[in-house]
Write a protein that holds these residues in place. Structure first.
Motif, PDB file in Angstrom:
ATOM      1  N   SER A   1       0.854  -1.184   0.000  1.00  0.00           N
ATOM      2  CA  SER A   1       0.000   0.000   0.000  1.00  0.00           C
ATOM      3  C   SER A   1       0.889   1.233   0.000  1.00  0.00           C
ATOM      4  N   ASP A   2       0.359   2.330  -0.531  1.00  0.00           N
ATOM      5  CA  ASP A   2       1.103   3.577  -0.651  1.00  0.00           C
ATOM      6  C   ASP A   2       0.231   4.740  -0.210  1.00  0.00           C
ATOM      7  N   LEU A   3       0.864   5.698   0.468  1.00  0.00           N
ATOM      8  CA  LEU A   3       0.165   6.893   0.927  1.00  0.00           C
ATOM      9  C   LEU A   3       1.067   8.100   0.680  1.00  0.00           C
ATOM     10  N   TYR A   4       0.499   9.116   0.031  1.00  0.00           N
ATOM     11  CA  TYR A   4       1.228  10.342  -0.276  1.00  0.00           C
ATOM     12  C   TYR A   4       0.548  11.504   0.456  1.00  0.00           C
ATOM     13  N   PHE A   5       1.355  12.314   1.135  1.00  0.00           N
ATOM     14  CA  PHE A   5       0.792  13.482   1.815  1.00  0.00           C
ATOM     15  C   PHE A   5       1.860  14.562   1.921  1.00  0.00           C
ATOM     16  N   GLU A   6       1.416  15.771   2.233  1.00  0.00           N
ATOM     17  CA  GLU A   6       2.324  16.910   2.362  1.00  0.00           C
ATOM     18  C   GLU A   6       2.414  17.347   3.809  1.00  0.00           C
ATOM     19  N   CYS A   7       3.596  17.778   4.206  1.00  0.00           N
ATOM     20  CA  CYS A   7       3.846  18.231   5.572  1.00  0.00           C
ATOM     21  C   CYS A   7       4.387  19.656   5.556  1.00  0.00           C
ATOM     22  N   VAL A   8       3.644  20.559   6.189  1.00  0.00           N
ATOM     23  CA  VAL A   8       4.117  21.925   6.422  1.00  0.00           C
ATOM     24  C   VAL A   8       4.427  22.029   7.907  1.00  0.00           C
ATOM     25  N   SER A   9       5.655  22.353   8.245  1.00  0.00           N
ATOM     26  CA  SER A   9       6.093  22.380   9.633  1.00  0.00           C
ATOM     27  C   SER A   9       7.086  23.511   9.833  1.00  0.00           C
ATOM     28  N   PRO A  10       7.403  23.869  11.079  1.00  0.00           N
ATOM     29  CA  PRO A  10       8.444  24.877  11.310  1.00  0.00           C
ATOM     30  C   PRO A  10       9.765  24.498  10.639  1.00  0.00           C
ATOM     31  N   GLU A  11      10.073  23.205  10.620  1.00  0.00           N
ATOM     32  CA  GLU A  11      11.320  22.752  10.011  1.00  0.00           C
ATOM     33  C   GLU A  11      11.334  22.985   8.499  1.00  0.00           C
ATOM     34  N   SER A  12      10.144  22.901   7.882  1.00  0.00           N
ATOM     35  CA  SER A  12      10.065  23.092   6.428  1.00  0.00           C
ATOM     36  C   SER A  12       9.924  24.563   6.045  1.00  0.00           C
ATOM     37  N   GLY A  13       9.774  25.435   7.041  1.00  0.00           N
ATOM     38  CA  GLY A  13       9.663  26.863   6.755  1.00  0.00           C
ATOM     39  C   GLY A  13       8.310  27.445   7.102  1.00  0.00           C
ATOM     40  N   GLY A  14       7.371  26.599   7.561  1.00  0.00           N
ATOM     41  CA  GLY A  14       6.061  27.084   7.979  1.00  0.00           C
ATOM     42  C   GLY A  14       5.144  27.388   6.814  1.00  0.00           C
ATOM     43  N   ALA A  15       4.012  28.024   7.133  1.00  0.00           N
ATOM     44  CA  ALA A  15       2.990  28.328   6.126  1.00  0.00           C
ATOM     45  C   ALA A  15       3.589  29.159   5.004  1.00  0.00           C
ATOM     46  N   GLY A  16       3.235  28.803   3.776  1.00  0.00           N
ATOM     47  CA  GLY A  16       3.726  29.508   2.607  1.00  0.00           C
ATOM     48  C   GLY A  16       5.010  28.938   2.037  1.00  0.00           C
ATOM     49  N   ALA A  17       5.684  28.088   2.819  1.00  0.00           N
ATOM     50  CA  ALA A  17       6.921  27.467   2.351  1.00  0.00           C
ATOM     51  C   ALA A  17       6.608  26.219   1.539  1.00  0.00           C
ATOM     52  N   ARG A  18       7.603  25.721   0.853  1.00  0.00           N
ATOM     53  CA  ARG A  18       7.439  24.485   0.080  1.00  0.00           C
ATOM     54  C   ARG A  18       7.243  23.308   1.041  1.00  0.00           C
ATOM     55  N   PRO A  19       6.120  22.576   0.937  1.00  0.00           N
ATOM     56  CA  PRO A  19       5.873  21.476   1.872  1.00  0.00           C
ATOM     57  C   PRO A  19       6.772  20.274   1.606  1.00  0.00           C
ATOM     58  N   VAL A  20       6.962  19.466   2.626  1.00  0.00           N
ATOM     59  CA  VAL A  20       7.676  18.201   2.476  1.00  0.00           C
ATOM     60  C   VAL A  20       6.717  17.204   1.856  1.00  0.00           C
TER      61      VAL A  20
END
Length: 218
Positions: free
Chosen positions: A142-161
């Motif tokens: 099985s496979d699951l794809y999702f995006e993560c916006v976090s302080p480490e990734s730069g927060g809101a408006g930044a490129r998500p992981v």
């Protein structure tokens, strides 16, 4: 472990899996773990533990080694900072090995390419689900794809992981490709992914529903 495009795992996996299976043959029951305790409690929620038992056909599990939650989160954050379009390697969050060499599988994570979720094609026998950016399951995987916006990734408006999680149990040749087993596989992957998004500090749980709601795509 090196990963090819579209989730094809390359050399090394059979050797690691064989080592895991051989480690399950001991008679010391003190080393046995229940479904809720395996992989440091990754599947501690009742529904996830039930899905794990369904997927493997086992009630007790051997303790195995893997990267674990902190290292998997660090791997994904590191790959994101490098600006890779997609990962050429993966982090093994958890290896599950049922006792007496019963069902075994691994949970792995990497960075996916944007085109992976835009592709409407899927492997033969797979069912798509409305979960995250894309989710699919068939016998043994099985496979699951999702995006993560976090302080480490730069927060809101930044490129998500862009996170891709995968359950690989293709060595379990007896796993039927039925709705029951497909959804058990995704339930296990969803539970693991919720722990990943918590470890990474993802906003809105990475867009993953909690509790899990599986809605097949017609």
């Amino acid at each position: 472990m090196v990963r090819g495009r579209k989730g094809v795992w390359i050399a090394g996996a059979p050797l690691v899996l064989a080592a895991v299976l051989s480690a399950c043959g001991g008679d010391d029951e003190d080393d046995s773990l229940t479904a809720s305790r395996v992989c440091d409690g990754l599947f501690s929620q009742h529904a996830a533990a039930d899905a794990l038992r369904k997927l493997t056909g086992a009630s007790l599990f051997a303790d195995t080694s893997a990267d674990g939650l902190p290292e998997t989160a660090k791997f994904l954050e590191s790959e994101h900072r490098k600006g890779v379009n997609w990962s050429r390697s993966s982090s093994t969050l958890c290896v599950v090995a049922g006792e007496e060499k019963r069902g075994s599988f691994r949970v792995q994570y990497d960075i996916y390419a944007p085109s992976d979720v835009g592709d409407t094609r899927h492997p033969e026998g797979a069912q798509l689900y409305r979960l995250g950016k894309r989710a699919s399951a068939r016998a043994g995987e099985s496979d699951l794809y999702f995006e993560c916006v976090s302080p480490e990734s730069g927060g809101a408006g930044a490129r998500p992981v862009r996170v891709h999680g995968r359950v690989d149990a293709r060595g379990n040749r007896t796993t039927p490709n039925t709705q029951e087993f497909r959804e058990a596989s995704l339930s296990v992957l969803h539970a693991a992914s919720l722990k990943v998004v918590k470890e990474m500090g993802c906003e809105n749980s990475g867009g993953l529903s909690d509790p899990l709601v599986l809605e097949p795509v017609a």
